[in-house]
Design an enzyme around this catalytic site. Sequence first.
Site, PDB file in Angstrom:
ATOM      1  N   GLY A 146      32.213  37.291  45.432  1.00 50.61           N
ATOM      2  CA  GLY A 146      32.951  37.991  46.481  1.00 50.61           C
ATOM      3  C   GLY A 146      33.027  39.476  46.171  1.00 50.61           C
ATOM      4  N   PHE A 147      34.020  40.152  46.743  1.00 47.98           N
ATOM      5  CA  PHE A 147      34.139  41.591  46.536  1.00 47.98           C
ATOM      6  C   PHE A 147      34.294  41.929  45.053  1.00 47.98           C
ATOM      7  CE2 PHE A 147      35.523  41.396  51.027  1.00 47.98           C
ATOM      8  CZ  PHE A 147      34.635  42.327  51.553  1.00 47.98           C
ATOM      9  N   GLY A 148      35.112  41.141  44.334  1.00 50.25           N
ATOM     10  CA  GLY A 148      35.328  41.415  42.923  1.00 50.25           C
ATOM     11  C   GLY A 148      34.093  41.171  42.080  1.00 50.25           C
ATOM     12  N   VAL A 156      31.379  25.330  39.621  1.00 49.49           N
ATOM     13  CA  VAL A 156      31.978  25.213  38.299  1.00 49.49           C
ATOM     14  C   VAL A 156      32.964  24.055  38.294  1.00 49.49           C
ATOM     15  CG1 VAL A 156      33.438  26.367  36.584  1.00 49.49           C
ATOM     16  CG2 VAL A 156      31.659  27.659  37.795  1.00 49.49           C
ATOM     17  N   GLU A 185      44.366  39.065  64.620  1.00 47.78           N
ATOM     18  CA  GLU A 185      43.022  39.372  65.101  1.00 47.78           C
ATOM     19  C   GLU A 185      42.416  38.205  65.869  1.00 47.78           C
ATOM     20  OE1 GLU A 185      41.942  42.587  61.565  1.00 47.78           O
ATOM     21  OE2 GLU A 185      41.486  40.475  61.290  1.00 47.78           O
TER      22      GLU A 185
END
Length: 417
Positions: free
Chosen positions: A12-14, A78, A170
Site C-alpha cells: 500500500g502507500f506505506g 502471510v 463520498e
Amino acid sequence: MSRHRIVVIGSGFGGATLVDSLRGLDVEITLIDRRNHHLFQPLLYQVATAVLSPADIAWPIRRLFRDRGNVTTILGEVANVDTLNQNVILADGNELPYDTLVLATGATHAYFGHEDWASAAPGLKTVEDALEIRSRILEAFEAAEKTGDPDEQDAFLTFAVIGGGPTGVELAGMIAEIRSGPMRREFRRIDTRRARVLLVEAGPRLLAAFPPKLSDYARHALERCRVEVRTGQPVTDCNRDHIVVNQSRIACRTTIWAAGVKASSAALWLGTTADKAGRVIVDEQLSVPGRPGIFAIGDTASVKQKDGSSVPGVAPAAKQQAKYLAKLIRGRLRGKPGNEPAFVYRNQGSLATIGKHAAVVDFGWLTAKGWIAWWLWGVAHIFFLIGVRSRFSVAWNWLWVDLKGQRNARLITGGPR
C-alpha cells in the site's frame, strides 16, 4: 558477505513508498502482497460508482519496481512470523528469512462485533469490494425495472450507506448523482430519480475529523442532493433486505458499510501488544518493542504523538512514516544510529468530495468548501496518481462525467448475488 535482507509485507502507500525510498541502498528487498497491484484507495469509491475503471487507480507491483534488480516481489499471503528464527511464513508453507521486517499490511472493515453483517453490507477496501458494490448498485436498478410490486420496487430503489466519514459521504453523494444522471432516460418502468439514498452515522455529525462548519456544509450539500442524513442513530440490525435504524425497519436491498476499520493480524503474528483496533503499538522510532529489527507503519501501527493523540490512519501519514523509516534504516546500516529522532507526523490536511462541484478541504491553516474545494480536491488527487496515463485517464473521465453525466464504467461483473 551476504547483503542485509529487508522484507516488507504490504504494497500500500506505506510499503510501496518505503521500497521506493530505499532506492540505491545495497540490500536485498522482498515485497510481499496477496494482490499483484498497488491501489490508490482514495479514489476507490469512484470505481464503486462507475466513474473510473480499476486500471485507472491500480498498478502492477512488478511494473513499479521492474528496474530495481535488488527488489523481489512475492505474490502470497502471510500466515505467521517466526520472530525467533527471523522468518516470514507464507500460507503455502514457504518461509522467507529477514534481517529487517516491516509490517505495512493495512486495514480491513470493522463491523464492531457484527461480522455476520459483512455479506449484507460490503465495505470498500479493495478492487474486488468496489466491483461488488458497483454491481449491487446497478443490479438494484435492473431489479426494480423488472418487478411489478411497488413495495419491492421501493426496496430495490433504496440505498443505505452506513458511516459518515469521508468514504460514506463520498459514496452517498455519488449514488445521488447516479440516480439523477442520464441513466434515468434508459429505463421504461421506473423513474430512477425516485431512488432513496440514506446516510446513517452513529456519531453526532458527519466528517467528525473536520471542523464543525465543514461538517455542517457537507450535511447541507448532501441534503440539497436529496440524501437523507441521519446522525446520532446507530444501525442495530443489517440484513440483505432491510436495516434497522433508531428502532425503525427500512426495506433496503443495497447497503454499503463505511463505518469503521480494523488492522490486519500483524499483532497476532508477532505476539505483541495492540490497541483496540488491532494495530501494533510501536515506539517513537516505529519499532515494535521487544522485537528487534521489526517495524510497523501505516494502518498497521498505533503511533502516539507528543500530545497523546494517535497518528491518523491516512495515506499521507503512511507515506511520511515510510520515508522516515527509510532514512532510519539507511543510518543504521551505515553504522550511524546515533541519537535517532522520533517520528513526527505533519498534518497535510483532509479532503472529502460530496458530489458534483462540492467538497470540503481542511489544511489547518486554510479551510475551503464548495467549488474551490472541489477543484483543490481534484488537483491533489490527480497529482498523487502514478504515471501520466493514469492522470490523463482520470482527468478525462472526470471531465466527461462533468459535461455529459455519463459513466462509462457502468458494468455489472461477477456471478449472481
